[in-house]
Design a protein around this motif. Structure first.
Motif, PDB file in Angstrom:
ATOM      1  N   LEU A 163       0.827  -1.208   0.000  1.00 17.53           N
ATOM      2  CA  LEU A 163       0.000   0.000   0.000  1.00 17.53           C
ATOM      3  C   LEU A 163       0.866   1.265   0.000  1.00 17.53           C
ATOM      4  CD1 LEU A 163      -2.871  -0.963   2.478  1.00 17.53           C
ATOM      5  CD2 LEU A 163      -2.940  -0.901  -0.010  1.00 17.53           C
ATOM      6  N   ILE A 164       1.918   1.266   0.803  1.00 21.35           N
ATOM      7  CA  ILE A 164       2.816   2.438   0.849  1.00 21.35           C
ATOM      8  C   ILE A 164       3.515   2.608  -0.501  1.00 21.35           C
ATOM      9  CG2 ILE A 164       4.947   3.334   1.873  1.00 21.35           C
ATOM     10  CD1 ILE A 164       3.929   2.115   4.564  1.00 21.35           C
ATOM     11  N   ALA A 165       4.018   1.499  -1.064  1.00 18.61           N
ATOM     12  CA  ALA A 165       4.690   1.573  -2.372  1.00 18.61           C
ATOM     13  C   ALA A 165       3.720   2.046  -3.453  1.00 18.61           C
ATOM     14  CB  ALA A 165       5.267   0.208  -2.743  1.00 18.61           C
ATOM     15  N   LEU A 166       2.484   1.535  -3.411  1.00 19.04           N
ATOM     16  CA  LEU A 166       1.470   1.951  -4.389  1.00 19.04           C
ATOM     17  C   LEU A 166       1.186   3.446  -4.262  1.00 19.04           C
ATOM     18  CD1 LEU A 166      -0.726   1.242  -6.487  1.00 19.04           C
ATOM     19  CD2 LEU A 166      -2.241   0.735  -4.570  1.00 19.04           C
ATOM     20  N   GLY A 167       1.017   3.917  -3.027  1.00 16.45           N
ATOM     21  CA  GLY A 167       0.768   5.341  -2.810  1.00 16.45           C
ATOM     22  C   GLY A 167       1.901   6.207  -3.324  1.00 16.45           C
ATOM     23  N   LEU A 168       3.137   5.808  -3.006  1.00 20.39           N
ATOM     24  CA  LEU A 168       4.300   6.577  -3.457  1.00 20.39           C
ATOM     25  C   LEU A 168       4.420   6.553  -4.981  1.00 20.39           C
ATOM     26  CD1 LEU A 168       6.939   5.563  -0.757  1.00 20.39           C
ATOM     27  CD2 LEU A 168       5.812   7.785  -1.018  1.00 20.39           C
ATOM     28  N   LEU A 169       4.154   5.386  -5.576  1.00 28.76           N
ATOM     29  CA  LEU A 169       4.225   5.265  -7.028  1.00 28.76           C
ATOM     30  C   LEU A 169       3.220   6.193  -7.711  1.00 28.76           C
ATOM     31  CD1 LEU A 169       5.642   3.606  -9.295  1.00 28.76           C
ATOM     32  CD2 LEU A 169       3.700   2.050  -9.178  1.00 28.76           C
ATOM     33  N   ILE A 170       1.987   6.216  -7.192  1.00 25.10           N
ATOM     34  CA  ILE A 170       0.964   7.096  -7.769  1.00 25.10           C
ATOM     35  C   ILE A 170       1.378   8.556  -7.631  1.00 25.10           C
ATOM     36  CG2 ILE A 170      -1.427   7.908  -7.517  1.00 25.10           C
ATOM     37  CD1 ILE A 170      -2.116   4.998  -6.611  1.00 25.10           C
ATOM     38  N   LEU A 171       1.893   8.927  -6.459  1.00 20.70           N
ATOM     39  CA  LEU A 171       2.321  10.307  -6.228  1.00 20.70           C
ATOM     40  C   LEU A 171       3.485  10.693  -7.137  1.00 20.70           C
ATOM     41  CD1 LEU A 171       2.178  10.392  -2.328  1.00 20.70           C
ATOM     42  CD2 LEU A 171       0.720  11.713  -3.858  1.00 20.70           C
ATOM     43  N   ILE A 172       4.481   9.813  -7.221  1.00 20.23           N
ATOM     44  CA  ILE A 172       5.701  10.128  -7.985  1.00 20.23           C
ATOM     45  C   ILE A 172       5.414  10.133  -9.486  1.00 20.23           C
ATOM     46  CG2 ILE A 172       7.995   9.279  -8.607  1.00 20.23           C
ATOM     47  CD1 ILE A 172       8.193   8.289  -5.642  1.00 20.23           C
ATOM     48  N   GLU A 173       4.711   9.103  -9.979  1.00 18.17           N
ATOM     49  CA  GLU A 173       4.434   9.033 -11.432  1.00 18.17           C
ATOM     50  C   GLU A 173       3.554  10.190 -11.884  1.00 18.17           C
ATOM     51  OE1 GLU A 173       2.866   5.235 -12.546  1.00 18.17           O
ATOM     52  OE2 GLU A 173       4.858   4.359 -12.697  1.00 18.17           O
ATOM     53  N   GLY A 174       2.693  10.659 -10.986  1.00 16.87           N
ATOM     54  CA  GLY A 174       1.818  11.774 -11.346  1.00 16.87           C
ATOM     55  C   GLY A 174       2.436  13.142 -11.123  1.00 16.87           C
ATOM     56  N   GLY A 175       3.622  13.165 -10.509  1.00 16.43           N
ATOM     57  CA  GLY A 175       4.296  14.430 -10.265  1.00 16.43           C
ATOM     58  C   GLY A 175       3.668  15.252  -9.138  1.00 16.43           C
ATOM     59  N   ALA A 176       3.026  14.569  -8.188  1.00 16.10           N
ATOM     60  CA  ALA A 176       2.431  15.275  -7.055  1.00 16.10           C
ATOM     61  C   ALA A 176       3.522  15.920  -6.214  1.00 16.10           C
ATOM     62  CB  ALA A 176       1.610  14.315  -6.204  1.00 16.10           C
ATOM     63  N   PHE A 177       3.212  17.068  -5.638  1.00 19.30           N
ATOM     64  CA  PHE A 177       4.146  17.797  -4.775  1.00 19.30           C
ATOM     65  C   PHE A 177       5.466  18.105  -5.505  1.00 19.30           C
ATOM     66  CE2 PHE A 177       1.694  15.049  -1.793  1.00 19.30           C
ATOM     67  CZ  PHE A 177       0.952  16.058  -1.205  1.00 19.30           C
ATOM     68  N   GLY A 178       5.426  18.156  -6.829  1.00 18.42           N
ATOM     69  CA  GLY A 178       6.628  18.479  -7.594  1.00 18.42           C
ATOM     70  C   GLY A 178       7.640  17.359  -7.629  1.00 18.42           C
ATOM     71  N   LEU A 179       7.222  16.103  -7.338  1.00 24.87           N
ATOM     72  CA  LEU A 179       8.154  14.965  -7.331  1.00 24.87           C
ATOM     73  C   LEU A 179       8.564  14.567  -8.732  1.00 24.87           C
ATOM     74  CD1 LEU A 179       6.360  12.793  -4.618  1.00 24.87           C
ATOM     75  CD2 LEU A 179       8.410  14.177  -4.346  1.00 24.87           C
TER      76      LEU A 179
END
Length: 199
Positions: free
Chosen positions: A183-199
């Motif tokens: 779940l943590i990896a999935l959340g981070l992947l969604i955030l990072i691949e989508g460029g959330a928070f400028g990632l």
């Protein structure tokens, strides 16, 4: 229903939801032996996927409930649930929440499963919208019917894998560690691949 639409819908569903089988297997393993758990998992999967379809169909007709820049932030849902599951596993509470209450009669709750399904489907929405927009009402209805039928197949596959003796032993031993990590990896992947928070 046009057999070509059935095949296209089945292929599209499979390609966009293959990762859900692992998550469903972990949920079914977490709820093993707990009355009503399988029903809540299936209900949650349907609720989450119905939410994905509702947003995709509405967007295909021009409505935008979720602006595209907001989609990556859906990663916060599985991330938060993963952190919560990790804290529970670490403290050894076996499913108790912060107030010491158990969710239902044990195992994952329907809303928890729905939240993970919906968050994991953020990228699905981006794929489904153009397909639905160009398919027309009849074909889009066919896609929706096939997708909803395949949700049941996916739930059956997740439960099947979770109940295979070798897999069940592994999930029983490591599931409390794997579920938070996934779940943590999935959340981070969604955030990072989508460029959330400028990632």
């Amino acid at each position: 229903m046009n057999p070509g639409i059935i095949g296209q819908a089945a292929g599209l569903f499979t390609v966009t939801n293959i990762d859900d089988i692992l998550i469903l297997s972990l949920f079914f393993a977490q709820g093993a032996g707990r009355p009503g758990s399988a029903r809540r998992i299936v209900l949650g999967q349907y609720l989450g996927f119905a939410g994905i379809l509702a947003v995709a169909v509405a967007a295909a007709y021009g409505a935008t409930f979720l602006p595209e820049p907001a989609l990556p932030y859906l990663g916060l849902l599985p991330l938060a649930l993963g952190v919560k599951a990790a804290r529970q596993a670490w403290s050894g509470r076996n499913g108790e929440d912060e107030d010491g209450d158990r969710a239902g009669d044990g195992g994952p709750g329907a809303l928890e499963v729905a939240a993970v399904t919906f968050a994991n489907g953020g990228d699905n929405i981006g794929v489904y919208v153009p397909v639905f927009a160009t398919a027309g009402v009849g074909a889009m209805s066919g896609y929706v019917v096939v997708f909803l039928a395949l949700v049941a197949v996916w739930c059956g596959a997740g439960r099947f894998f979770a109940t295979r003796p070798l897999v069940a032993r592994a999930l029983s031993r490591w599931g409390h560690v794997l579920l938070p990590l996934v779940l943590i990896a999935l959340g981070l992947l969604i955030l990072i691949e989508g460029g959330a928070f400028g990632l």
